[in-house]
Design a protein around this motif. Sequence first.
Motif, PDB file in Angstrom:
ATOM      1  N   ARG A 147       0.938  -1.308  -0.036  1.00 45.47           N
ATOM      2  CA  ARG A 147       0.018   0.023   0.147  1.00 45.47           C
ATOM      3  C   ARG A 147       0.892   1.342  -0.152  1.00 45.47           C
ATOM      4  O   ARG A 147       2.004   1.237  -0.054  1.00 45.47           O
ATOM      5  CB  ARG A 147      -1.021  -0.070   1.196  1.00 45.47           C
ATOM      6  CG  ARG A 147      -1.645  -1.379   1.312  1.00 45.47           C
ATOM      7  CD  ARG A 147      -2.701  -1.572   0.281  1.00 45.47           C
ATOM      8  NE  ARG A 147      -3.680  -0.624   0.162  1.00 45.47           N
ATOM      9  CZ  ARG A 147      -5.006  -0.776   0.807  1.00 45.47           C
ATOM     10  NH1 ARG A 147      -5.201  -1.876   1.333  1.00 45.47           N
ATOM     11  NH2 ARG A 147      -6.040   0.201   0.581  1.00 45.47           N
ATOM     12  N   VAL A 192      -8.135   6.288  -7.663  1.00 53.09           N
ATOM     13  CA  VAL A 192      -9.638   6.239  -8.058  1.00 53.09           C
ATOM     14  C   VAL A 192      -9.984   7.342  -8.599  1.00 53.09           C
ATOM     15  O   VAL A 192     -10.728   7.551  -9.892  1.00 53.09           O
ATOM     16  CB  VAL A 192     -10.548   5.312  -7.109  1.00 53.09           C
ATOM     17  CG1 VAL A 192     -11.706   5.484  -7.664  1.00 53.09           C
ATOM     18  CG2 VAL A 192      -9.847   3.895  -7.120  1.00 53.09           C
ATOM     19  N   ALA A 193      -9.636   8.493  -7.890  1.00 49.91           N
ATOM     20  CA  ALA A 193     -10.317   9.896  -7.843  1.00 49.91           C
ATOM     21  C   ALA A 193      -9.607  10.466  -9.048  1.00 49.91           C
ATOM     22  O   ALA A 193     -10.287  11.149  -9.999  1.00 49.91           O
ATOM     23  CB  ALA A 193      -9.897  10.768  -6.619  1.00 49.91           C
ATOM     24  N   SER A 209      -7.318   5.120  -3.132  1.00 47.38           N
ATOM     25  CA  SER A 209      -8.613   6.019  -3.360  1.00 47.38           C
ATOM     26  C   SER A 209      -8.133   7.358  -4.027  1.00 47.38           C
ATOM     27  O   SER A 209      -9.020   7.926  -4.940  1.00 47.38           O
ATOM     28  CB  SER A 209      -9.228   6.425  -2.065  1.00 47.38           C
ATOM     29  OG  SER A 209      -8.287   7.242  -1.351  1.00 47.38           O
ATOM     30  N   LEU A 238     -13.949   0.711  -5.426  1.00 49.56           N
ATOM     31  CA  LEU A 238     -14.275   1.950  -5.478  1.00 49.56           C
ATOM     32  C   LEU A 238     -14.724   2.228  -6.957  1.00 49.56           C
ATOM     33  O   LEU A 238     -14.047   1.798  -7.944  1.00 49.56           O
ATOM     34  CB  LEU A 238     -13.312   2.872  -5.291  1.00 49.56           C
ATOM     35  CG  LEU A 238     -12.701   2.745  -3.590  1.00 49.56           C
ATOM     36  CD1 LEU A 238     -11.633   3.480  -3.214  1.00 49.56           C
ATOM     37  CD2 LEU A 238     -13.915   3.504  -2.758  1.00 49.56           C
ATOM     38  N   CYS A 273     -14.863   3.156 -10.710  1.00 47.79           N
ATOM     39  CA  CYS A 273     -14.244   3.973 -11.768  1.00 47.79           C
ATOM     40  C   CYS A 273     -13.937   3.253 -12.747  1.00 47.79           C
ATOM     41  O   CYS A 273     -14.022   1.638 -12.689  1.00 47.79           O
ATOM     42  CB  CYS A 273     -12.822   4.527 -11.139  1.00 47.79           C
ATOM     43  SG  CYS A 273     -11.489   3.241 -10.893  1.00 47.79           S
ATOM     44  N   ARG A 302     -11.473   8.732 -12.194  1.00 49.25           N
ATOM     45  CA  ARG A 302     -12.638   9.302 -12.263  1.00 49.25           C
ATOM     46  C   ARG A 302     -12.297  10.944 -13.230  1.00 49.25           C
ATOM     47  O   ARG A 302     -13.175  11.280 -14.099  1.00 49.25           O
ATOM     48  CB  ARG A 302     -13.343   9.575 -11.048  1.00 49.25           C
ATOM     49  CG  ARG A 302     -13.811   8.474 -10.532  1.00 49.25           C
ATOM     50  CD  ARG A 302     -14.410   8.521  -9.211  1.00 49.25           C
ATOM     51  NE  ARG A 302     -14.769   7.350  -8.362  1.00 49.25           N
ATOM     52  CZ  ARG A 302     -15.256   7.432  -7.213  1.00 49.25           C
ATOM     53  NH1 ARG A 302     -15.061   8.504  -6.262  1.00 49.25           N
ATOM     54  NH2 ARG A 302     -15.672   6.244  -6.518  1.00 49.25           N
ATOM     55  N   TRP A 341      -7.126  -2.645  -4.924  1.00 51.23           N
ATOM     56  CA  TRP A 341      -8.568  -2.069  -5.535  1.00 51.23           C
ATOM     57  C   TRP A 341      -9.430  -3.064  -5.717  1.00 51.23           C
ATOM     58  O   TRP A 341     -10.673  -2.760  -5.205  1.00 51.23           O
ATOM     59  CB  TRP A 341      -8.213  -1.225  -6.871  1.00 51.23           C
ATOM     60  CG  TRP A 341      -9.553  -0.708  -7.548  1.00 51.23           C
ATOM     61  CD1 TRP A 341     -10.370   0.151  -6.814  1.00 51.23           C
ATOM     62  CD2 TRP A 341     -10.170  -1.020  -8.776  1.00 51.23           C
ATOM     63  NE1 TRP A 341     -11.707   0.393  -7.700  1.00 51.23           N
ATOM     64  CE2 TRP A 341     -11.474  -0.383  -8.996  1.00 51.23           C
ATOM     65  CE3 TRP A 341      -9.800  -1.652  -9.739  1.00 51.23           C
ATOM     66  CZ2 TRP A 341     -12.023  -0.392 -10.099  1.00 51.23           C
ATOM     67  CZ3 TRP A 341     -10.369  -1.910 -11.052  1.00 51.23           C
ATOM     68  CH2 TRP A 341     -11.435  -1.250 -11.179  1.00 51.23           C
ATOM     69  N   ALA A 345      -7.709  14.071  -6.571  1.00 55.70           N
ATOM     70  CA  ALA A 345      -7.416  13.259  -5.535  1.00 55.70           C
ATOM     71  C   ALA A 345      -7.099  13.780  -4.117  1.00 55.70           C
ATOM     72  O   ALA A 345      -7.024  13.489  -3.121  1.00 55.70           O
ATOM     73  CB  ALA A 345      -6.013  12.479  -5.848  1.00 55.70           C
TER      74      ALA A 345
END
Length: 284
Positions: free
Chosen positions: A164, A271-272, A268, A214, A216, A275, A179, A254
């Motif tokens: 991570r 992922v942001a 996360s 999450l 996306c 998107r 993810w 992000a």
Amino acid sequence: MSAIDDLPPLREVIRQHALSARKSLGQNFLLDLNLTARIARAAAPLEDSTIVEIGPGPGGLTRALLALGARRVIAIEHDERAIPALQDISARYPGRLEIVHGDAMTFDPRPLLDGERAKIVANLPYNIATQLLIGWLTTEPWPPWYDMMVLMFQREVGERIVAREDEEAYGRLGVLANWRCETRILFDIAPSAFVPPPKVTSSVVRLVPRAEPLACDRKLLEQVAAAAFGQRRKMLRQSLKSLGVDPARLAAAAGVDATRRAETIPISGFVAMARELADIRAET
């Protein structure tokens, strides 16, 4: 545990069928039945389970899975020399072992499952292990056709899978794996347990698919991670330029500064950014 069934010891099986390990196939045979049973138990519960095993070789893990209660094992083996040894196991466990002589890189087990979910359990050939894992992690639709993977990798690869943010091994593989799955290294196996012994320690990793990762676009997530880690020592404002959009806008989405580096960004955050990248491309 000196035996798990009344079949011959694995060393005898290897001699009988002339199964010398081939480097070209990434083969390292695990002969310790205590360890094969430990790997099998990590996929519990086995009762009523269908197991997809990749590269069973002489069948040590196959035997453990069947002896410990797996209802059905689909064993995919590329090396035709190992098929007779697996047929001996099939005779010992009638109707429970299905042997597929094929290439795991191209073989799709789903037609054999009749819509049933399975578990993937394997001592993976080192030379294709990461490619196989990425294929399983990028399968669509999600949740996938399997509900657990218990897989053996070189320790270095195992560390990359579970890594991570802010960990040295964190990279594209860690983003994708964590993810979509909950990941954990269960235990290590020393080189001395294998024939021939590899030069590295191995790790058994368990991956359990997340029902709802999450949200996306997976391909965009992979693109963002590839760009960010492709120049991992550089700041996002530089590494993300290859995406052809404003890196500062992605970083802002992000909630991080564009002077941060990829290894500090949580999943996360990636992922942001994926998107936001989708939104940017939809605008053009």
